[in-house]
Design a protein around this motif. Sequence first.
Motif, PDB file in Angstrom:
ATOM      1  N   ASP A  43      40.191  43.532  43.549  1.00  0.00           N
ATOM      2  CA  ASP A  43      41.325  42.809  44.120  1.00  0.00           C
ATOM      3  C   ASP A  43      42.586  43.138  43.311  1.00  0.00           C
ATOM      4  OD1 ASP A  43      41.298  41.269  41.808  1.00  0.00           O
ATOM      5  OD2 ASP A  43      40.333  39.534  42.758  1.00  0.00           O
ATOM      6  N   ARG A  44      43.679  42.465  43.619  1.00  0.00           N
ATOM      7  CA  ARG A  44      44.946  42.801  42.971  1.00  0.00           C
ATOM      8  C   ARG A  44      44.939  42.459  41.484  1.00  0.00           C
ATOM      9  NH1 ARG A  44      48.012  41.257  47.804  1.00  0.00           N
ATOM     10  NH2 ARG A  44      48.855  43.172  48.694  1.00  0.00           N
TER      11      ARG A  44
ATOM     12  N   PRO B 247      36.278  42.877  40.492  1.00  0.00           N
ATOM     13  CA  PRO B 247      35.447  43.547  41.492  1.00  0.00           C
ATOM     14  C   PRO B 247      35.234  42.680  42.729  1.00  0.00           C
ATOM     15  CG  PRO B 247      34.291  43.359  39.376  1.00  0.00           C
ATOM     16  CD  PRO B 247      35.612  42.687  39.211  1.00  0.00           C
ATOM     17  N   VAL B 248      35.270  43.307  43.893  1.00  0.00           N
ATOM     18  CA  VAL B 248      35.049  42.610  45.161  1.00  0.00           C
ATOM     19  C   VAL B 248      33.847  43.263  45.850  1.00  0.00           C
ATOM     20  CG1 VAL B 248      36.065  42.056  47.414  1.00  0.00           C
ATOM     21  CG2 VAL B 248      37.526  42.183  45.387  1.00  0.00           C
ATOM     22  N   ALA B 249      32.957  42.417  46.345  1.00  0.00           N
ATOM     23  CA  ALA B 249      31.773  42.959  47.030  1.00  0.00           C
ATOM     24  C   ALA B 249      32.186  43.604  48.346  1.00  0.00           C
ATOM     25  CB  ALA B 249      30.763  41.854  47.278  1.00  0.00           C
ATOM     26  N   ALA B 250      31.550  44.718  48.674  1.00  0.00           N
ATOM     27  CA  ALA B 250      31.864  45.418  49.919  1.00  0.00           C
ATOM     28  C   ALA B 250      30.596  46.067  50.447  1.00  0.00           C
ATOM     29  CB  ALA B 250      32.941  46.469  49.669  1.00  0.00           C
ATOM     30  N   THR B 251      30.610  46.365  51.729  1.00  0.00           N
ATOM     31  CA  THR B 251      29.521  47.153  52.317  1.00  0.00           C
ATOM     32  C   THR B 251      30.168  48.244  53.151  1.00  0.00           C
ATOM     33  OG1 THR B 251      29.476  45.693  54.232  1.00  0.00           O
ATOM     34  CG2 THR B 251      27.896  45.206  52.484  1.00  0.00           C
TER      35      THR B 251
ATOM     36  N   TYR C 100      43.655  45.415  48.572  1.00  0.00           N
ATOM     37  CA  TYR C 100      42.582  45.800  47.637  1.00  0.00           C
ATOM     38  C   TYR C 100      42.922  47.108  46.939  1.00  0.00           C
ATOM     39  CZ  TYR C 100      40.048  42.342  50.302  1.00  0.00           C
ATOM     40  OH  TYR C 100      39.671  41.170  50.892  1.00  0.00           O
ATOM     41  N   ARG C 101      42.281  47.291  45.791  1.00  0.00           N
ATOM     42  CA  ARG C 101      42.380  48.562  45.078  1.00  0.00           C
ATOM     43  C   ARG C 101      41.053  49.274  45.208  1.00  0.00           C
ATOM     44  NH1 ARG C 101      45.493  45.818  39.980  1.00  0.00           N
ATOM     45  NH2 ARG C 101      47.388  45.482  41.195  1.00  0.00           N
TER      46      ARG C 101
ATOM     47  N   ALA D  78      25.948  48.219  40.480  1.00  0.00           N
ATOM     48  CA  ALA D  78      26.804  48.041  39.294  1.00  0.00           C
ATOM     49  C   ALA D  78      28.299  47.916  39.624  1.00  0.00           C
ATOM     50  CB  ALA D  78      26.591  49.198  38.324  1.00  0.00           C
ATOM     51  N   ASN D  79      28.679  46.830  40.277  1.00  0.00           N
ATOM     52  CA  ASN D  79      30.091  46.567  40.586  1.00  0.00           C
ATOM     53  C   ASN D  79      30.724  47.525  41.578  1.00  0.00           C
ATOM     54  OD1 ASN D  79      30.348  44.337  39.056  1.00  0.00           O
ATOM     55  ND2 ASN D  79      31.372  45.331  37.338  1.00  0.00           N
ATOM     56  N   GLY D  80      29.909  48.399  42.170  1.00  0.00           N
ATOM     57  CA  GLY D  80      30.502  49.359  43.086  1.00  0.00           C
ATOM     58  C   GLY D  80      29.553  49.726  44.202  1.00  0.00           C
TER      59      GLY D  80
END
Length: 234
Positions: free
Chosen positions: A54-55, A59-63, A37-38, A83-85
């Motif tokens: 991702d590469r 955007p990748v969902a995270a907690t 991931y970036r 908002a994507n973050g």
Amino acid sequence: MKTRLLTLALLLTVPSALAQGTLAAFFGGQITESGGYRAEFAVRDGAVKVWIRDRNDQPVAATGKATLLLGGQKLEVPLAPKANGLVAEIPVKSSDKVAAVLGLTVDGKPLSLRFQQTELITPANLPVQAEAGRKVFEAVCASCHGTGLRGTDNGPPLLHPFYALGSAHGDDVILDAINKGAKAHMWRFGDMPKPEGLKPGQDKEALAYIRAVQAANGLGSVPASADPHAGHKH
Ligand code: HEC
């Protein structure tokens, strides 16, 4: 000395990452690659923000949560999706010294990341032109670039190797941006509109201020060979 070392690390790592055509900070933050991931991390006035991509830069969902060392205090805060973050609203300033450990869950897997930024050095006793430029900058530029030049949600940090003396963004490019605005080409903030209401000579004053803050924070001249955007067209 610490600032200089960090800057040196920036100068050494940023260009090589970019040279591979991989890592681009979208929102002017620090960026790193880990676990496929970036991750981009930024300290704004009133919040720390994290974006996981991702590469392919999707955007990748995270907690997760952030453990921060801030003014000698340890602070543990949840990171809320926004908002994507991810955002943690806390009493922090973009000028603060911050060390952060992020404990995230991404696609069900743990991802641990570390970031830090040094305290902003505000140059004292500026030369007359730069001191005039400080007022111009605070009135006209700071809403997007931040009072300390570390960027905001509206514009990138100018305290960045991209904009150092001797980079492809030399004095002429900076004066051009001040007088005409700039098309989005480095980040994902969109275009910079032409600044309104500047009097003749205030462009050079703003430039002098930018150079003074950069120099005070160890961002002096970049050798042309280390410039990530040598040959970059404006
Ligand atoms: C409304 C927000 C906004 C304001 C106000 C603003 N800028 Fe910008 N500026 C931006 C954005 C967004 C970019 C990034 C464009 C890009 O993607 O490269 C930028 C880019 C720049 C650049 C790089 C230009 C280039 O060609 O790469 C400089 C230098 C700059 N700004 C200086 C200033 C100065 C000095 C002022 C005040 C006189 C100012 N800006 C006011 C939003 C703003």
